[in-house]
Design a protein around this motif. Structure first.
Motif, PDB file in Angstrom:
ATOM      1  N   THR A  69       0.865  -1.330  -0.059  1.00 55.61           N
ATOM      2  CA  THR A  69      -0.009   0.075   0.017  1.00 55.61           C
ATOM      3  C   THR A  69       0.821   1.488  -0.199  1.00 55.61           C
ATOM      4  O   THR A  69       0.416   2.326  -0.413  1.00 55.61           O
ATOM      5  CB  THR A  69      -1.099   0.045   1.206  1.00 55.61           C
ATOM      6  N   HIS A  72       1.244   2.653  -3.329  1.00 56.04           N
ATOM      7  CA  HIS A  72       0.093   3.267  -3.919  1.00 56.04           C
ATOM      8  C   HIS A  72       0.003   4.764  -3.210  1.00 56.04           C
ATOM      9  O   HIS A  72      -0.250   5.636  -3.867  1.00 56.04           O
ATOM     10  CB  HIS A  72      -1.315   2.650  -3.200  1.00 56.04           C
ATOM     11  N   TYR A  75       2.052   6.732  -5.327  1.00 50.89           N
ATOM     12  CA  TYR A  75       1.247   6.960  -6.634  1.00 50.89           C
ATOM     13  C   TYR A  75       0.472   8.094  -6.423  1.00 50.89           C
ATOM     14  O   TYR A  75       0.283   8.845  -7.260  1.00 50.89           O
ATOM     15  CB  TYR A  75       0.654   5.727  -7.300  1.00 50.89           C
ATOM     16  N   ARG A  76      -0.039   7.835  -5.336  1.00 47.04           N
ATOM     17  CA  ARG A  76      -1.064   9.053  -5.154  1.00 47.04           C
ATOM     18  C   ARG A  76      -0.517  10.478  -4.962  1.00 47.04           C
ATOM     19  O   ARG A  76      -1.010  11.510  -5.589  1.00 47.04           O
ATOM     20  CB  ARG A  76      -2.000   8.679  -3.632  1.00 47.04           C
ATOM     21  N   LEU A  86      -6.839   1.892  -7.637  1.00 47.96           N
ATOM     22  CA  LEU A  86      -5.362   1.388  -7.036  1.00 47.96           C
ATOM     23  C   LEU A  86      -6.187  -0.136  -6.066  1.00 47.96           C
ATOM     24  O   LEU A  86      -7.018   0.289  -5.420  1.00 47.96           O
ATOM     25  CB  LEU A  86      -4.772   2.251  -6.118  1.00 47.96           C
TER      26      LEU A  86
END
Length: 186
Positions: A69, A72, A75-76, A86
């Motif tokens: 996570t 992610h 990425y955010r 995601l």
């Protein structure tokens, strides 16, 4: 072999086009998938979304699948396209219905999830005849880049695992330090 994940502390290294495209180009990934404009595809081991971002404009939706996570979160911070969702999941236990996906791809992550359970799970979630495009570090490489050679597979290993699960192989090639396999789901 394999089964380690990429160090989140080094995630910035996943955003270097000059290095990443040296081993796998965006065109290779998109060409391997050959997606329809409305396709739903999964990026297996999406990390910071480097290749997810390349595929997103060519499909209806992309599921960025990563077991970490924290990837992610990175990425955010970078910014996730509207058509990307995601998904925190191991490839061996994907949260998709049978035949839900129109394709999937893996760039330099096959060695992290290559198990019979993961390949069977991909056969379950991919619509029959849809493409699975795999690009990864090869056991035939010298190990100067990517994970240690003893954590890698070669193209023939990937082909054997996929064929055992009922996939039909469209192409398989060994390149400098990497391999590419495009297969069709059973």
């Amino acid at each position: 072999m394999g089964f380690h994940t990429f160090d989140v502390e080094k995630a910035d290294r996943l955003e270097r086009p000059g290095v990443r495209y040296r081993w796998v180009s965006a065109e290779e990934v998109i060409g391997g998938l050959d997606p329809a404009a409305d396709a739903a595809v999964a990026d297996l081991g999406s990390g910071t979304g480097f290749y997810t971002d390349d595929v997103a404009p060519h499909v209806g939706s992309v599921y960025g699948v990563d077991v970490q996570t924290e990837m992610h979160d990175r990425y955010r911070e970078k910014g996730v396209p509207e058509n990307v969702e995601l998904v925190a999941s191991d490839v061996a236990d994907l949260p998709f219905d049978d035949d839900e996906l129109d394709g999937a791809f893996s760039t330099m992550t096959f060695h992290e999830f290559a198990t019979p359970a993961s390949i069977a799970e991909l056969a379950r979630v991919l619509r029959g005849g849809s493409r699975l495009a795999i690009f990864d570090w090869s056991a035939d490489g010298d190990g100067d880049d990517g994970p240690p050679v003893d954590e890698r597979y070669d193209a023939s290993d990937a082909v054997e695992m996929l064929e055992t699960a009922g996939f039909a192989i469209d192409s398989a090639s060994t390149r400098t330090e990497t391999f590419a396999v495009v297969a069709r789901a059973p």
